[in-house]
Design a protein around this motif. Sequence first.
Motif, short mmCIF file in Angstrom:
data_model
loop_
_atom_site.label_atom_id
_atom_site.label_comp_id
_atom_site.label_asym_id
_atom_site.label_seq_id
_atom_site.Cartn_x
_atom_site.Cartn_y
_atom_site.Cartn_z
N TRP A 67 7.00 10.56 5.54
CA TRP A 67 8.39 10.34 5.14
C TRP A 67 8.52 9.02 4.38
O TRP A 67 9.19 8.95 3.34
CB TRP A 67 9.29 10.33 6.38
N MET A 68 7.85 7.97 4.86
CA MET A 68 7.94 6.65 4.23
C MET A 68 7.34 6.68 2.83
O MET A 68 7.89 6.08 1.89
CB MET A 68 7.23 5.61 5.11
N ILE A 69 6.22 7.36 2.66
CA ILE A 69 5.62 7.49 1.32
C ILE A 69 6.59 8.20 0.38
O ILE A 69 6.75 7.79 -0.78
CB ILE A 69 4.26 8.21 1.40
N GLY A 70 7.26 9.23 0.88
CA GLY A 70 8.26 9.92 0.07
C GLY A 70 9.40 8.99 -0.33
O GLY A 70 9.88 9.03 -1.48
N GLN A 71 9.84 8.14 0.60
CA GLN A 71 10.91 7.18 0.30
C GLN A 71 10.46 6.16 -0.76
O GLN A 71 11.23 5.80 -1.65
CB GLN A 71 11.34 6.44 1.57
N ILE A 72 9.22 5.72 -0.65
CA ILE A 72 8.69 4.75 -1.62
C ILE A 72 8.62 5.38 -3.01
O ILE A 72 9.01 4.76 -4.00
CB ILE A 72 7.31 4.23 -1.16
N ILE A 73 8.16 6.62 -3.09
CA ILE A 73 8.07 7.30 -4.38
C ILE A 73 9.46 7.50 -4.98
O ILE A 73 9.70 7.20 -6.16
CB ILE A 73 7.31 8.64 -4.24
N ALA A 74 10.41 8.00 -4.18
CA ALA A 74 11.77 8.23 -4.67
C ALA A 74 12.42 6.92 -5.12
O ALA A 74 13.09 6.88 -6.16
CB ALA A 74 12.61 8.90 -3.58
N SER A 75 12.20 5.84 -4.37
CA SER A 75 12.78 4.55 -4.74
C SER A 75 12.15 4.00 -6.01
O SER A 75 12.83 3.38 -6.83
CB SER A 75 12.61 3.55 -3.59
N VAL A 108 9.65 -5.52 13.36
CA VAL A 108 8.82 -5.92 12.21
C VAL A 108 8.51 -4.71 11.34
O VAL A 108 8.58 -4.78 10.11
CB VAL A 108 7.51 -6.60 12.70
N LEU A 109 8.19 -3.58 11.97
CA LEU A 109 7.93 -2.36 11.22
C LEU A 109 9.16 -1.95 10.40
O LEU A 109 9.05 -1.59 9.23
CB LEU A 109 7.51 -1.22 12.15
N TYR A 110 10.34 -2.06 11.00
CA TYR A 110 11.58 -1.69 10.31
C TYR A 110 11.83 -2.64 9.13
O TYR A 110 12.10 -2.20 8.01
CB TYR A 110 12.74 -1.71 11.29
N ALA A 111 11.73 -3.94 9.38
CA ALA A 111 11.96 -4.92 8.30
C ALA A 111 10.95 -4.73 7.17
O ALA A 111 11.32 -4.79 5.98
CB ALA A 111 11.88 -6.34 8.85
N ASN A 112 9.70 -4.49 7.49
CA ASN A 112 8.69 -4.27 6.46
C ASN A 112 8.90 -2.95 5.73
O ASN A 112 8.65 -2.86 4.53
CB ASN A 112 7.28 -4.34 7.05
N SER A 113 9.35 -1.93 6.44
CA SER A 113 9.63 -0.64 5.79
C SER A 113 10.75 -0.79 4.78
O SER A 113 10.71 -0.20 3.69
CB SER A 113 9.99 0.41 6.84
N THR A 115 11.50 -3.54 3.13
CA THR A 115 10.97 -4.32 2.01
C THR A 115 9.99 -3.51 1.18
O THR A 115 9.93 -3.68 -0.04
CB THR A 115 10.32 -5.61 2.53
N MET A 116 9.23 -2.60 1.81
CA MET A 116 8.27 -1.79 1.06
C MET A 116 8.95 -0.77 0.16
O MET A 116 8.36 -0.30 -0.79
CB MET A 116 7.34 -1.05 2.02
N THR A 117 10.18 -0.43 0.47
CA THR A 117 10.92 0.53 -0.34
C THR A 117 11.49 -0.20 -1.54
O THR A 117 12.33 -1.09 -1.38
CB THR A 117 12.05 1.17 0.50
N PRO A 118 11.06 0.12 -2.75
CA PRO A 118 11.55 -0.59 -3.94
C PRO A 118 13.07 -0.54 -4.04
O PRO A 118 13.69 0.48 -3.75
CB PRO A 118 10.90 0.18 -5.10
N GLY A 119 13.64 -1.67 -4.42
CA GLY A 119 15.08 -1.77 -4.56
C GLY A 119 15.76 -2.39 -3.36
O GLY A 119 16.96 -2.66 -3.39
N THR A 120 15.02 -2.62 -2.27
CA THR A 120 15.58 -3.27 -1.08
C THR A 120 14.61 -4.33 -0.58
O THR A 120 13.39 -4.15 -0.64
CB THR A 120 15.86 -2.27 0.06
N VAL A 121 15.17 -5.43 -0.09
CA VAL A 121 14.35 -6.52 0.45
C VAL A 121 15.05 -7.06 1.69
O VAL A 121 16.25 -7.35 1.66
CB VAL A 121 14.19 -7.67 -0.58
#
Length: 158
Positions: A67-75, A108-113, A115-121
């Motif tokens: 799911w996270m990889i999908g979010q990263i690609i979509a972002s 930490v996992l949530y905060a890093n997730s 940040t890993m999603t482009p467009g959010t930090v």
Amino acid sequence: MRSVFGLAVALAAFWMANSGYLKPMLLGFGVVSIVIVIAIVKRMEAHDGERFPLFVPSLRLPGYLVWMIGQIIASNIDVAKRVWLGRKSLSPTILTVRAEAKSDVGKVLYANSITMTPGTVTLFVHDDTFEVHALTEAGAEELGRGVMGRKVAALEQG
């Protein structure tokens, strides 16, 4: 003791996956590196109070990673589109989101997730709340719905 053995095996596998060489000198460097990392981790556990779960005991982890990889690609696609559209397609927003995760590792996992999603930090972490910068209001609204936070919290529950 079991966690130390598990950590040593995981580190050795990581070393071999990245190195691929079986020369004695490189294997020796690997062993020394693993011993140093284990010593640091053991010292941290003595002061930290929360033991890091080496292997997350959740069958939901593979699903979360997909799911996270999908979010990263979509972002990535969304950010690329906004680069082409120019400034008027941007609406920078700062929002506060609540972490549903209870453990420090989950937070930490949530905060890093985020940040890993482009467009959010993730800008700041305050106990159970995170201050987040989003490139667009739509991205802020999506993050505000809490889907990612619930998925991370579900990992803790197993």
